[in-house]
Scaffold this motif. Structure first.
Motif, PDB file in Angstrom:
ATOM      1  N   CYS A 253       0.847  -1.201   0.000  1.00  0.00           N
ATOM      2  CA  CYS A 253       0.000   0.000   0.000  1.00  0.00           C
ATOM      3  C   CYS A 253       0.880   1.247   0.000  1.00  0.00           C
ATOM      4  O   CYS A 253       1.793   1.365   0.817  1.00  0.00           O
ATOM      5  CB  CYS A 253      -0.888  -0.012   1.231  1.00  0.00           C
TER       6      CYS A 253
ATOM      7  N   HIS B  90       0.056   4.042   1.039  1.00  0.00           N
ATOM      8  CA  HIS B  90      -0.300   4.874   2.189  1.00  0.00           C
ATOM      9  C   HIS B  90       0.252   4.325   3.502  1.00  0.00           C
ATOM     10  O   HIS B  90       0.897   5.036   4.259  1.00  0.00           O
ATOM     11  CB  HIS B  90      -1.814   5.024   2.277  1.00  0.00           C
ATOM     12  N   CYS B  91      -0.011   3.029   3.777  1.00  0.00           N
ATOM     13  CA  CYS B  91       0.404   2.467   5.063  1.00  0.00           C
ATOM     14  C   CYS B  91       1.602   1.532   4.959  1.00  0.00           C
ATOM     15  O   CYS B  91       2.206   1.190   5.973  1.00  0.00           O
ATOM     16  CB  CYS B  91      -0.767   1.729   5.719  1.00  0.00           C
TER      17      CYS B  91
ATOM     18  N   TYR C  39      -9.062  -1.312  -2.695  1.00  0.00           N
ATOM     19  CA  TYR C  39      -8.861  -0.767  -1.356  1.00  0.00           C
ATOM     20  C   TYR C  39      -7.814  -1.594  -0.627  1.00  0.00           C
ATOM     21  O   TYR C  39      -7.748  -2.806  -0.791  1.00  0.00           O
ATOM     22  CB  TYR C  39     -10.166  -0.776  -0.551  1.00  0.00           C
ATOM     23  N   CYS C  40      -7.026  -0.932   0.192  1.00  0.00           N
ATOM     24  CA  CYS C  40      -5.998  -1.616   0.977  1.00  0.00           C
ATOM     25  C   CYS C  40      -6.673  -2.497   2.023  1.00  0.00           C
ATOM     26  O   CYS C  40      -7.547  -2.021   2.752  1.00  0.00           O
ATOM     27  CB  CYS C  40      -5.084  -0.599   1.653  1.00  0.00           C
TER      28      CYS C  40
ATOM     29  N   CYS D 249      -5.431  -0.774   5.744  1.00  0.00           N
ATOM     30  CA  CYS D 249      -5.890   0.536   6.222  1.00  0.00           C
ATOM     31  C   CYS D 249      -7.208   0.983   5.587  1.00  0.00           C
ATOM     32  O   CYS D 249      -7.812   1.946   6.053  1.00  0.00           O
ATOM     33  CB  CYS D 249      -4.813   1.594   5.998  1.00  0.00           C
TER      34      CYS D 249
ATOM     35  N   THR E 130      -7.710   2.390   2.681  1.00  0.00           N
ATOM     36  CA  THR E 130      -7.581   3.531   1.778  1.00  0.00           C
ATOM     37  C   THR E 130      -7.754   3.085   0.339  1.00  0.00           C
ATOM     38  O   THR E 130      -7.281   2.022  -0.053  1.00  0.00           O
ATOM     39  CB  THR E 130      -6.180   4.173   1.943  1.00  0.00           C
ATOM     40  N   LYS E 131      -8.434   3.910  -0.457  1.00  0.00           N
ATOM     41  CA  LYS E 131      -8.621   3.613  -1.876  1.00  0.00           C
ATOM     42  C   LYS E 131      -7.272   3.714  -2.578  1.00  0.00           C
ATOM     43  O   LYS E 131      -6.533   4.661  -2.392  1.00  0.00           O
ATOM     44  CB  LYS E 131      -9.616   4.577  -2.502  1.00  0.00           C
TER      45      LYS E 131
END
Length: 98
Positions: A64, A66-67, A84-85, A88, A90-91
Motif C-alpha cells: 500500500c 499509504h500504510c 482498497y488496501c 488501512c 484507503t482507496k
C-alpha cells in the motif's frame, strides 16, 4: 532513482513469473529429450531464477502506498491490485488518478 509503485511492481512481477515459467518448462521438456542437455539445463535454471526474482519484486514492492502494508494475502501474490488496501482501507488508485 524513482521508487517502484505497486501497479508497476505487479506488472513486472506477473510478466517475470509467466516468462520464467515458460522458459523453465520448455527447457525442461527439451532437456528430457537429450538435445543439448547442458544448454537446456542452464536455461531451466535461468527460468527458475527469473520466477524467483519476480516473486521477490512482488513481495517487496506490492504494498500500500499509504500504510506500507502488503496488498496480497499470504504467500500468493496478486495478479491485480485491489481497489482498497486490506490493512488501512484507503482507496488505491493507479498513477494519474485513472
Amino acid at each position: 532513482m524513482k521508487k517502484l509503485g505497486c501497479f508497476q511492481a505487479c506488472r513486472y512481477s506477473n510478466r517475470m513469473v509467466i516468462a520464467g515459467t515458460a522458459v523453465a518448462v520448455v527447457s525442461i521438456l527439451l532437456w528430457g529429450e537429450g538435445i543439448l542437455p547442458v544448454l537446456f539445463g542452464v536455461l531451466a535454471a535461468a527460468g527458475v531464477a527469473i520466477i524467483v526474482a519476480g516473486c521477490v519484486i512482488g513481495n517487496r514492492f506490492i504494498v500500500c502506498p499509504h500504510c506500507g502494508g502488503p496488498l496480497y494475502d499470504g504467500p500468493r501474490l496478486p495478479t491485480h491490485i485491489p481497489q482498497y488496501c486490506p490493512n488501512c482501507g484507503t482507496k488505491i488508485e493507479p498513477p494519474g488518478g485513472g
